[in-house]
Design a protein around this motif. Sequence first.
Motif, mmCIF file in Angstrom:
data_model
loop_
_atom_site.group_PDB
_atom_site.id
_atom_site.type_symbol
_atom_site.label_atom_id
_atom_site.label_comp_id
_atom_site.label_asym_id
_atom_site.label_seq_id
_atom_site.Cartn_x
_atom_site.Cartn_y
_atom_site.Cartn_z
ATOM 1 N N GLU A 133 37.179 49.555 19.257
ATOM 2 C CA GLU A 133 38.382 50.175 19.819
ATOM 3 C C GLU A 133 38.071 50.995 21.072
ATOM 4 N N VAL A 134 36.957 51.716 21.044
ATOM 5 C CA VAL A 134 36.654 52.615 22.166
ATOM 6 C C VAL A 134 36.336 51.849 23.442
ATOM 7 N N LEU A 135 35.937 50.581 23.305
ATOM 8 C CA LEU A 135 35.594 49.780 24.480
ATOM 9 C C LEU A 135 36.741 48.907 24.981
ATOM 10 N N ARG A 136 37.850 48.901 24.285
ATOM 11 C CA ARG A 136 38.950 48.042 24.713
ATOM 12 C C ARG A 136 39.495 48.393 26.095
ATOM 13 N N PRO A 137 39.500 49.672 26.516
ATOM 14 C CA PRO A 137 39.945 49.968 27.879
ATOM 15 C C PRO A 137 39.081 49.343 28.975
ATOM 16 N N VAL A 138 37.881 48.898 28.642
ATOM 17 C CA VAL A 138 37.062 48.199 29.643
ATOM 18 C C VAL A 138 37.795 46.956 30.135
ATOM 19 N N GLY A 139 38.626 46.384 29.264
ATOM 20 C CA GLY A 139 39.409 45.217 29.653
ATOM 21 C C GLY A 139 40.350 45.488 30.807
ATOM 22 N N GLU A 140 40.775 46.747 30.978
ATOM 23 C CA GLU A 140 41.652 47.082 32.104
ATOM 24 C C GLU A 140 40.918 46.886 33.427
ATOM 25 N N VAL A 141 39.691 47.341 33.505
ATOM 26 C CA VAL A 141 38.896 47.156 34.716
ATOM 27 C C VAL A 141 38.693 45.664 34.978
ATOM 28 N N GLU A 142 38.364 44.923 33.927
ATOM 29 C CA GLU A 142 38.144 43.485 34.076
ATOM 30 C C GLU A 142 39.408 42.774 34.543
ATOM 31 N N THR A 143 40.542 43.160 33.980
ATOM 32 C CA THR A 143 41.814 42.536 34.350
ATOM 33 C C THR A 143 42.184 42.824 35.794
ATOM 34 N N VAL A 144 42.061 44.070 36.203
ATOM 35 C CA VAL A 144 42.416 44.448 37.575
ATOM 36 C C VAL A 144 41.529 43.720 38.580
ATOM 37 N N LEU A 145 40.248 43.624 38.308
ATOM 38 C CA LEU A 145 39.360 42.910 39.225
ATOM 39 C C LEU A 145 39.688 41.420 39.244
ATOM 40 N N ASP A 146 40.116 40.875 38.133
ATOM 41 C CA ASP A 146 40.529 39.470 38.091
ATOM 42 C C ASP A 146 41.808 39.254 38.897
ATOM 43 N N TRP A 147 42.777 40.115 38.694
ATOM 44 C CA TRP A 147 44.053 39.984 39.404
ATOM 45 C C TRP A 147 43.890 40.153 40.909
ATOM 46 N N THR A 148 42.931 40.964 41.339
ATOM 47 C CA THR A 148 42.762 41.270 42.764
ATOM 48 C C THR A 148 41.536 40.574 43.355
ATOM 49 N N SER A 149 41.088 39.518 42.715
ATOM 50 C CA SER A 149 39.918 38.781 43.180
ATOM 51 C C SER A 149 40.083 38.387 44.654
ATOM 52 N N GLY A 150 39.054 38.651 45.430
ATOM 53 C CA GLY A 150 39.109 38.339 46.851
ATOM 54 C C GLY A 150 39.552 39.507 47.708
ATOM 55 N N GLN A 151 40.058 40.565 47.076
ATOM 56 C CA GLN A 151 40.467 41.771 47.796
ATOM 57 C C GLN A 151 39.373 42.829 47.631
ATOM 58 N N GLU A 152 38.751 43.220 48.705
ATOM 59 C CA GLU A 152 37.679 44.202 48.625
ATOM 60 C C GLU A 152 38.182 45.637 48.671
ATOM 61 N N ARG A 153 39.354 45.840 49.267
ATOM 62 C CA ARG A 153 39.836 47.212 49.480
ATOM 63 C C ARG A 153 41.127 47.527 48.737
ATOM 64 N N PHE A 154 41.654 46.570 48.004
ATOM 65 C CA PHE A 154 42.934 46.765 47.316
ATOM 66 C C PHE A 154 42.832 46.274 45.868
ATOM 67 N N PRO A 155 42.196 47.066 44.990
ATOM 68 C CA PRO A 155 41.752 48.447 45.234
ATOM 69 C C PRO A 155 40.285 48.534 45.626
ATOM 70 N N VAL A 156 39.973 49.572 46.400
ATOM 71 C CA VAL A 156 38.584 49.870 46.718
ATOM 72 C C VAL A 156 37.971 50.736 45.619
ATOM 73 N N GLY A 157 38.834 51.389 44.831
ATOM 74 C CA GLY A 157 38.383 52.233 43.733
ATOM 75 C C GLY A 157 39.295 52.091 42.533
ATOM 76 N N ILE A 158 38.748 52.374 41.359
ATOM 77 C CA ILE A 158 39.495 52.295 40.102
ATOM 78 C C ILE A 158 39.301 53.594 39.330
ATOM 79 N N VAL A 159 40.405 54.169 38.870
ATOM 80 C CA VAL A 159 40.362 55.282 37.923
ATOM 81 C C VAL A 159 40.673 54.684 36.558
ATOM 82 N N ALA A 160 39.683 54.640 35.708
ATOM 83 C CA ALA A 160 39.765 53.913 34.442
ATOM 84 C C ALA A 160 40.085 54.860 33.282
ATOM 85 N N MET A 161 40.203 54.283 32.114
ATOM 86 C CA MET A 161 40.468 55.051 30.894
ATOM 87 C C MET A 161 39.245 55.033 29.979
ATOM 88 N N ALA A 162 38.828 56.206 29.551
ATOM 89 C CA ALA A 162 37.832 56.370 28.494
ATOM 90 C C ALA A 162 38.285 57.553 27.667
#
Length: 345
Positions: A75-104
């Motif tokens: 359960e504690v690692l499930r928010p890692v999927g948010e980072v993975e999803t965002v990077l998948d959705w924005t594949s090819g974009q280096e600056r959008f987003p350039v940074g991620i504020v994640a959940m832990a």
Amino acid sequence: MASPHDIVREDWLALTQEDILAPGQPVFDCHHHLWDRPEGRYRSEELMDDMGAGHDVRASVYVQCRTGYRDDGPEVLRPVGEVETVLDWTSGQERFPVGIVAMADLQLGDGVRPVLDALIEAGAGRVKGIRNTTAWHADPVVRSNPNPPPEGLLRTDTFRDGARAVAAHGLTLDVWAYQTQLDEVRALAEAVPELTVIIDHCGGPLGVGPHDRFGPDNFNAWRDALAPVAALPNTRIKIGGFGLGVFGWRYADGALPPHSETLAGDWRPWVETCLALFGPDRAMFESNFPVDKGQVGYRTLWNAFKRLAAPLGRDEQDALFWRSAARTYGIDEQIFAHDYGRISS
């Protein structure tokens, strides 16, 4: 629970179109979300359409909103999927987003360290900070999250231990809290001086439920609670979020979307107070899209900020529009020094 945010209506937003003010001003949108929910979709395509609306937006920061959590595993690692999803959705974009504020979950205390390690690894250099769901109010009318948190998270010893782990990992902590919680935010920032604490959405000035948006006592209570937070050198503030329902503005009820002149006039007391308390070098403008998009268009929003910043000098304007955010999140300032050309919408 149902979303507390206004539904985005593209046809309504299209009824007000403005020319871009100060088109040469580089912009760093340091706070937006991405999601695909029953109430609407806002993924990379929608984000880039907005950022290509005419302002010179150079980069962005994605902020957690429970998008794309893992369906299985610890359960504690499930928010890692948010980072993975965002990077998948924005594949090819280096600056959008350039940074991620994640959940832990900082209620894990010092035990959050392996989660932070996993987030940093998944982010491949883009995870810059952490945010938890912490905005709480006793009145159910004051609600900005479909799943409100329990009361008092910010003042627990375990949360502070988790915050110390965030600092030890070289990350920042975004905090979304209402004006009634600002003393808890102050105590947290004071207890963990090595941590950069970023106050989201002007420190949550309220205008619904028991809080009168136009009441001087309510405004003074917000200002007086924010001042001790601003007095701490490890705090920063994001200026925006005025489209949140809890702020009390009801632009979405109008026949036409608001003009930037209206927005600048409405928001000036809060913006000027944030600037007086924090100064431009510790303040940054944010879009909070698509949350605020239910009430205002992207072009209009940044025009309003440009109107509000117009009396300031060039260095102060740059601080608000990109430099403070870049330095807070550790983003290469050369992104804003060179001409990349405008985003095509």
